[in-house]
Design a protein around this motif. Structure first.
Motif, PDB file in Angstrom:
ATOM      1  N   LYS A 156       0.812  -1.213   0.000  1.00  0.00           N
ATOM      2  CA  LYS A 156       0.000   0.000   0.000  1.00  0.00           C
ATOM      3  C   LYS A 156       0.850   1.270   0.000  1.00  0.00           C
ATOM      4  O   LYS A 156       0.335   2.357   0.178  1.00  0.00           O
ATOM      5  N   LYS A 213      -4.319  -4.911  -8.438  1.00  0.00           N
ATOM      6  CA  LYS A 213      -3.970  -4.219  -7.185  1.00  0.00           C
ATOM      7  C   LYS A 213      -4.988  -3.160  -6.784  1.00  0.00           C
ATOM      8  O   LYS A 213      -5.121  -2.847  -5.610  1.00  0.00           O
ATOM      9  N   VAL A 215      -8.566  -1.361  -6.011  1.00  0.00           N
ATOM     10  CA  VAL A 215      -9.717  -1.920  -5.289  1.00  0.00           C
ATOM     11  C   VAL A 215     -10.945  -2.119  -6.181  1.00  0.00           C
ATOM     12  O   VAL A 215     -11.756  -3.015  -5.936  1.00  0.00           O
ATOM     13  N   ASN A 223      -4.778   1.616  -4.348  1.00  0.00           N
ATOM     14  CA  ASN A 223      -4.079   0.322  -4.330  1.00  0.00           C
ATOM     15  C   ASN A 223      -4.421  -0.458  -3.080  1.00  0.00           C
ATOM     16  O   ASN A 223      -4.707   0.116  -2.026  1.00  0.00           O
ATOM     17  N   THR A 224      -4.354  -1.771  -3.202  1.00  0.00           N
ATOM     18  CA  THR A 224      -4.629  -2.682  -2.083  1.00  0.00           C
ATOM     19  C   THR A 224      -3.472  -3.669  -1.998  1.00  0.00           C
ATOM     20  O   THR A 224      -2.538  -3.611  -2.795  1.00  0.00           O
ATOM     21  N   MET A 227      -6.509  -7.726  -5.078  1.00  0.00           N
ATOM     22  CA  MET A 227      -7.939  -8.048  -5.052  1.00  0.00           C
ATOM     23  C   MET A 227      -8.280  -9.284  -5.876  1.00  0.00           C
ATOM     24  O   MET A 227      -9.437  -9.715  -5.908  1.00  0.00           O
ATOM     25  N   ALA A 334     -13.227  -8.647   0.309  1.00  0.00           N
ATOM     26  CA  ALA A 334     -12.643  -7.699   1.267  1.00  0.00           C
ATOM     27  C   ALA A 334     -13.724  -7.133   2.177  1.00  0.00           C
ATOM     28  O   ALA A 334     -14.895  -7.026   1.797  1.00  0.00           O
ATOM     29  N   TYR A 338     -12.192  -1.532   3.299  1.00  0.00           N
ATOM     30  CA  TYR A 338     -10.848  -1.877   2.839  1.00  0.00           C
ATOM     31  C   TYR A 338     -10.628  -1.208   1.487  1.00  0.00           C
ATOM     32  O   TYR A 338     -11.551  -1.201   0.684  1.00  0.00           O
ATOM     33  N   PRO A 339      -9.456  -0.637   1.170  1.00  0.00           N
ATOM     34  CA  PRO A 339      -8.178  -0.706   1.868  1.00  0.00           C
ATOM     35  C   PRO A 339      -7.993   0.358   2.959  1.00  0.00           C
ATOM     36  O   PRO A 339      -6.876   0.505   3.462  1.00  0.00           O
ATOM     37  N   GLY A 374      -8.666  -6.936   6.592  1.00  0.00           N
ATOM     38  CA  GLY A 374      -9.177  -6.276   5.394  1.00  0.00           C
ATOM     39  C   GLY A 374      -9.519  -7.259   4.289  1.00  0.00           C
ATOM     40  O   GLY A 374     -10.600  -7.245   3.713  1.00  0.00           O
ATOM     41  N   ARG A 375      -8.544  -8.110   3.956  1.00  0.00           N
ATOM     42  CA  ARG A 375      -8.827  -9.149   2.960  1.00  0.00           C
ATOM     43  C   ARG A 375      -9.279 -10.376   3.754  1.00  0.00           C
ATOM     44  O   ARG A 375      -8.501 -10.946   4.523  1.00  0.00           O
TER      45      ARG A 375
END
Ligand code: GLY
Length: 422
Positions: A156, A213, A215, A223-224, A227, A334, A338-339, A374-375
């Protein structure tokens, strides 16, 4: 062979599942694990960033092999401690894990190995930031600025933006927190994640994968940690795959040997296939998440024996890997927000089905599975081709319920529709 896996994500759940299919694996333990891994392995709650704690656990469970999933214990030297205690370990030394722990180190290794990567500049003084921003992004002809945290940031720390103020604010925030900021030229082209099992100079590549990457669908939003992912890549020519192995990963492995920090573990090359050829976006020192969930779903060779051979410097004797035909797709479920800071503590239902790997889950005293990160889950679908694997993954996802949760609906879609070419 008894194996201890370190970590708690869907990547570790996927590792345990693949290890459980190896006929030579007789026992599995995990630390700390999650509600899903408890079905496959004994769970142990220890401090995974402490070499002493991991060694004590490995001795207690009589592990023949310790597999370290996440980057943080690797960067802290836990693999060195385990090996020094005489236990076989799959995971690089602290010195070799720097390839992920410091982007400046990785750039130096790549320059010495003659590997194509984005030009970059480290900024560690706020007074130099504005001038440096002028040398990247639209002023330099790039569509966007790429600003990264030089050190670990759980996926992140990267901001890619055409808005100078957003780029500036991210870099300034990093500097304020005492982290150097890496400004990088934008690499244009479809992304590839190539995982290679490496022991010193021997490199055994796995199937290529692609992760998602951002969300939101259509690669929108922040970015996460990732996903979704799919493997293999129907659009990646075999010549380019071989070029990545022979002209990028092997020279980097050789350079690490030359520096006296041979890499032993999983070397993850994140690349963009640019018009000039494959170029490295980043190296990581461990299996990627969520690509691992898709890649290992297709592995036919025995994973425990593969990782044990690498951990003992005998990878060259292992031979070619065998793969199941077809494709695999991972879709990440998620938690709400999130993120950003995720909402946790909600009951998850339908998460026990085949093809569901757990990440941010725990089991409550009453037996319910509840979200704790989160995930939350990775749903893995396989099929004869990418479209079939996608359909399967999204079919499994229909049975899962978590209030406020979200997932991307377009994982692997452009590739399945033949819309990616290089
Ligand atoms: N797939 C992104 C990562 O593992 O860092």
């Amino acid at each position: 062979m008894r194996v201890l896996v370190i970590g708690s994500g869907a990547r570790e759940h996927a590792l345990l599942l693949a290890l459980s299919r190896d006929p030579q694996v007789t026992g599995l333990s995990v630390a700390p694990g999650n509600a899903g891994t408890a079905r496959l392995a004994e769970q142990h709650d220890v401090d995974i960033t402490s070499g002493e704690a991991v060694i004590a656990l490995a001795r207690k469970v009589e592990a023949d092999l310790v597999v370290i999933g996440p980057e943080v214990p690797l960067v802290l030297g836990v693999a060195d401690a385990v090996r020094a205690a005489g236990i076989t370990c799959f995971g690089p030394s602290k010195g070799a894990a720097l390839i992920e722990g410091s982007k400046a180190f990785a750039k130096d290794v790549m320059a010495a190995a003659g590997v194509r990567t984005a030009s970059s500049e480290i900024v560690d003084n706020p007074a130099h930031l504005d001038a440096a921003l002028g040398r990247f992004g639209p002023p330099a002809g790039d569509p966007a600025w790429v600003v990264k945290d030089d050190s670990l940031a759980a996926g992140k720390g990267v901001v890619v933006t055409a808005d100078r103020e957003v780029a500036r604010a991210h870099a300034a925030g990093l500097l304020e927190a005492g982290h150097p900021a890496l400004l990088e030229a934008f690499l244009d082209g479809p992304e590839v994640s190539l995982f290679c099992v490496v022991d010193g100079a021997t490199v055994v590549p796995l199937l290529p994968a692609q992760d998602f990457k951002r969300v939101g669908d259509g690669d929108t939003g922040p970015n996460t940690g990732g996903m979704g992912a799919y493997a293999p890549l129907p659009w990646l020519p075999d010549t380019v795959y071989r070029e990545i192995v022979e002209q990028i990963v092997e020279p980097v492995a050789a350079e690490m040997v030359r520096r006296g920090s041979p890499f032993s573990g999983l070397l993850y090359a994140g690349l963009a296939i640019t018009p000039a050829g494959p170029a490295v976006v980043e190296f990581n020192c461990r299996f990627g998440d969520p690509e691992t969930q898709a890649v290992l779903a297709l592995l036919e060779s025995p994973l425990g024996q593969l990782l044990y051979a690498a951990g003992n410097g005998k990878l060259a004797e292992f031979g070619e890997l065998r793969w199941h035909e077809g494709a695999a797709v991972t879709v990440v479920l998620a938690a709400e927000n999130y993120p950003g800071r995720p909402r946790v503590g909600d009951v998850v239902t339908g998460s026990e089905a085949e093809g569901i790997l757990h990440a941010g889950t725990t089991r409550r005293d009453d037996g319910a599975v509840v979200s704790s990160g989160g995930r939350v889950l990775s749903v893995v679908g396989t099929g004869t081709d990418l479209s079939a694997a996608r359909a399967n993954a999204y079919h499994i996802m229909e049975s899962v319920r978590l209030p406020g949760s979200h997932f991307r609906t377009d994982i692997g879609q452009r590739a399945a529709e033949g819309k990616i070419s290089v």
